[in-house]
Design a protein around this motif. Structure first.
Motif, mmCIF file in Angstrom:
data_model
loop_
_atom_site.group_PDB
_atom_site.id
_atom_site.type_symbol
_atom_site.label_atom_id
_atom_site.label_comp_id
_atom_site.label_asym_id
_atom_site.label_seq_id
_atom_site.Cartn_x
_atom_site.Cartn_y
_atom_site.Cartn_z
ATOM 1 N N TRP A 18 1.146 3.171 -2.620
ATOM 2 C CA TRP A 18 0.881 3.391 -1.279
ATOM 3 C C TRP A 18 0.686 1.888 -0.880
ATOM 4 C CZ3 TRP A 18 3.539 5.961 1.679
ATOM 5 C CH2 TRP A 18 3.863 7.325 1.304
ATOM 6 N N ARG A 19 -0.115 0.956 -1.653
ATOM 7 C CA ARG A 19 -0.715 -0.253 -1.458
ATOM 8 C C ARG A 19 0.714 -1.047 -1.353
ATOM 9 N NH1 ARG A 19 -1.714 -4.588 -4.089
ATOM 10 N NH2 ARG A 19 -1.876 -3.518 -6.011
ATOM 11 N N LYS A 20 1.856 -0.919 -2.108
ATOM 12 C CA LYS A 20 3.126 -1.691 -2.337
ATOM 13 C C LYS A 20 3.865 -1.147 -1.073
ATOM 14 C CE LYS A 20 3.579 -3.463 -6.833
ATOM 15 N NZ LYS A 20 3.778 -3.202 -8.163
ATOM 16 N N LYS A 21 3.872 0.368 -1.130
ATOM 17 C CA LYS A 21 5.213 0.753 -0.208
ATOM 18 C C LYS A 21 4.799 1.150 1.413
ATOM 19 C CE LYS A 21 7.956 1.826 -3.772
ATOM 20 N NZ LYS A 21 9.151 1.441 -3.826
ATOM 21 N N ARG A 22 3.492 1.058 1.846
ATOM 22 C CA ARG A 22 3.335 1.579 3.046
ATOM 23 C C ARG A 22 3.753 0.622 4.130
ATOM 24 N NH1 ARG A 22 -3.178 1.599 4.075
ATOM 25 N NH2 ARG A 22 -2.733 1.034 6.191
ATOM 26 N N GLU A 23 3.903 -0.740 3.796
ATOM 27 C CA GLU A 23 4.218 -1.669 4.933
ATOM 28 C C GLU A 23 6.020 -1.590 4.790
ATOM 29 O OE1 GLU A 23 3.601 -2.822 7.415
ATOM 30 O OE2 GLU A 23 5.060 -4.331 7.838
ATOM 31 N N PRO A 24 6.609 -1.738 3.794
ATOM 32 C CA PRO A 24 8.064 -1.602 3.843
ATOM 33 C C PRO A 24 8.347 -0.254 4.316
ATOM 34 C CG PRO A 24 7.172 -2.236 1.472
ATOM 35 C CD PRO A 24 6.035 -2.093 2.191
ATOM 36 N N THR B 71 11.342 1.700 10.746
ATOM 37 C CA THR B 71 11.460 0.987 12.099
ATOM 38 C C THR B 71 12.906 0.686 12.450
ATOM 39 O OG1 THR B 71 9.196 0.625 12.250
ATOM 40 C CG2 THR B 71 10.559 -0.337 13.931
ATOM 41 N N ASN B 72 13.436 0.012 11.249
ATOM 42 C CA ASN B 72 15.086 -0.541 11.485
ATOM 43 C C ASN B 72 15.930 0.658 11.597
ATOM 44 O OD1 ASN B 72 13.975 -3.135 10.926
ATOM 45 N ND2 ASN B 72 14.672 -3.347 8.769
ATOM 46 N N VAL B 73 15.689 1.755 11.137
ATOM 47 C CA VAL B 73 16.745 3.133 10.965
ATOM 48 C C VAL B 73 16.291 3.453 12.480
ATOM 49 C CG1 VAL B 73 17.387 5.283 10.223
ATOM 50 C CG2 VAL B 73 16.506 3.409 8.486
ATOM 51 N N ALA B 74 15.106 3.670 12.848
ATOM 52 C CA ALA B 74 14.718 4.207 13.972
ATOM 53 C C ALA B 74 15.387 3.603 15.227
ATOM 54 C CB ALA B 74 13.411 4.375 14.381
ATOM 55 N N GLU B 75 15.679 2.268 14.984
ATOM 56 C CA GLU B 75 16.052 1.469 16.191
ATOM 57 C C GLU B 75 17.568 1.649 16.317
ATOM 58 O OE1 GLU B 75 13.758 -2.747 16.801
ATOM 59 O OE2 GLU B 75 15.497 -2.823 15.468
ATOM 60 N N VAL B 76 18.428 1.950 15.182
ATOM 61 C CA VAL B 76 19.791 2.164 15.063
ATOM 62 C C VAL B 76 19.803 3.614 15.683
ATOM 63 C CG1 VAL B 76 21.698 2.572 13.598
ATOM 64 C CG2 VAL B 76 19.996 0.563 13.175
ATOM 65 N N LEU B 77 19.071 4.361 15.158
ATOM 66 C CA LEU B 77 19.143 5.993 15.442
ATOM 67 C C LEU B 77 19.185 6.064 16.993
ATOM 68 C CD1 LEU B 77 20.063 8.561 13.849
ATOM 69 C CD2 LEU B 77 17.251 8.903 13.939
ATOM 70 N N VAL B 78 18.122 5.729 17.635
ATOM 71 C CA VAL B 78 17.743 5.950 19.280
ATOM 72 C C VAL B 78 19.085 5.646 20.096
ATOM 73 C CG1 VAL B 78 15.369 6.449 19.191
ATOM 74 C CG2 VAL B 78 16.405 4.167 19.449
ATOM 75 N N LYS B 79 19.706 4.413 19.508
ATOM 76 C CA LYS B 79 20.826 3.989 20.225
ATOM 77 C C LYS B 79 22.040 4.933 20.184
ATOM 78 C CE LYS B 79 20.257 -0.520 18.897
ATOM 79 N NZ LYS B 79 20.658 -1.914 18.236
ATOM 80 N N GLN B 80 22.088 5.720 19.096
ATOM 81 C CA GLN B 80 23.399 6.618 18.616
ATOM 82 C C GLN B 80 22.998 8.093 19.462
ATOM 83 O OE1 GLN B 80 25.999 5.856 16.608
ATOM 84 N NE2 GLN B 80 25.099 3.962 15.445
ATOM 85 N N LEU B 81 21.775 8.038 19.870
ATOM 86 C CA LEU B 81 21.669 9.740 20.264
ATOM 87 C C LEU B 81 21.023 9.656 21.547
ATOM 88 C CD1 LEU B 81 18.957 10.746 17.462
ATOM 89 C CD2 LEU B 81 21.371 11.546 17.855
ATOM 90 N N ALA C 195 12.179 2.739 1.438
ATOM 91 C CA ALA C 195 11.261 2.367 0.792
ATOM 92 C C ALA C 195 10.769 3.266 -0.356
ATOM 93 C CB ALA C 195 10.189 1.720 1.717
ATOM 94 N N LEU C 196 10.723 4.572 0.002
ATOM 95 C CA LEU C 196 9.995 5.527 -0.913
ATOM 96 C C LEU C 196 10.736 5.918 -1.974
ATOM 97 C CD1 LEU C 196 7.520 7.363 1.623
ATOM 98 C CD2 LEU C 196 7.206 5.314 0.404
ATOM 99 N N VAL C 197 11.685 6.749 -1.542
ATOM 100 C CA VAL C 197 12.678 7.320 -2.622
ATOM 101 C C VAL C 197 13.746 6.239 -2.958
ATOM 102 C CG1 VAL C 197 14.701 8.863 -3.256
ATOM 103 C CG2 VAL C 197 12.371 9.620 -1.846
#
Ligand code: SAM
Length: 241
Positions: A38-44, A50-60, A217-219
């Motif tokens: 989690w120390r390594k992964k939480r920020e990525p 957030t990058n995916v969220a930006e793309v997604l909201v534009k499409q919905l 980042a996680l899987v």
């Protein structure tokens, strides 16, 4: 011009990531080394999500409904962006009870709750289905996952185990895709595209897999978007079964 998320969506994402109980999430995501993970992964995870969220909201479209199958920490930015910036109804499902408890505690006061049950129990229709790293989960599908990832070993591969798991995967896809209104949007991993494409072929519904992929980042499975009922015939079509 790139239109980002609102300041309030970004703030909500930052606050949730700052207040998640990572200690309790260690055993959900790792057999060992959870603290380091989690120390390594939480920020990525926050940044790439957030990058995916930006793309997604534009499409919905605003005010629609999204069904999230197997939603965990990865999905938080998109859930928050949809709910806050587009006033969309979001319904996240996850079979891991402990993770659901942690996520619901972190998301107190927000307009959605995580459900600790099978997403196929969701009611009504949705114009967006999110299903990322669910159908190729090596823990749940140990015989099928190596094939999905192109790592199956012909010496040890168990075709009987695979066939059983394929039936389970197709049942999940059938039940969840039946809830999608057409035209609709599916967010999934590049490894899972084949299952959605197979469903579209079986139902004679055109689809279009967007070329762009987004890292997670996680899987670590890259994400892509599929337009279901797209007027243009599938640009990456599969041979009919
Ligand atoms: C490998 S994890 C992926 C979590 C997250 N999507 C990610 O990419 O980090 C798979 C998740 O799918 C959930 N899952 C599997 N089948 C499900 C179903 N039918 N309904 C709801 N959740 C499901 C599991 O409980 C688990 O949390």
């Amino acid at each position: 011009m790139r239109q980002g998320l609102s300041a309030s969506a970004r703030q909500a994402i930052a606050q949730i990531f700052a207040h998640l109980d990572y200690k309790r999430l260690e055993s959900v995501y790792c057999y060992e080394g959870g603290e380091e993970f989690w120390r390594k992964k939480r920020e990525p995870c926050r940044r790439l999500g957030t990058n995916v969220a930006e793309v997604l909201v534009k499409q919905l479209p605003p005010g629609g409904r999204s069904l999230y199958v197997g939603a965990g920490v990865t999905e938080l930015p998109s859930l928050l962006a949809e709910a806050i910036d587009h006033q969309r109804h979001v319904e996240p499902y996850n079979l891991r009870r402990l993770e659901v408890t942690v996520l619901n505690r972190a998301c107190r006061g927000l307009p959605f709750r995580f459900h600790a049950c099978d997403a196929s129990l969701a009611h009504g229709r949705f114009d967006h289905l999110w299903m990322v790293s669910v159908l190729n989960d090596p823990e749940r599908f140990p015989h099928l996952a190596p094939l999905s990832y192109g790592r199956a070993d012909p010496v040890t591969f168990n075709p009987v185990g695979f066939q059983k798991e394929r039936r389970v995967v197709q049942r999940i896809v059938n039940r969840c895709m039946a809830k999608l209104s057409v035209p609709g949007l599916v967010t999934t991993s590049t490894e899972e595209v084949v299952w959605i494409a197979d469903w579209c072929h079986r139902h004679r519904i055109p689809y279009h897999v967007e070329r762009k992929q987004y890292p997670t980042a996680l899987v670590g499975d890259p994400i892509c978007l599929i337009r279901i009922g797209a007027r243009r015939v599938a640009s990456r079509s599969l041979p009919k079964p």
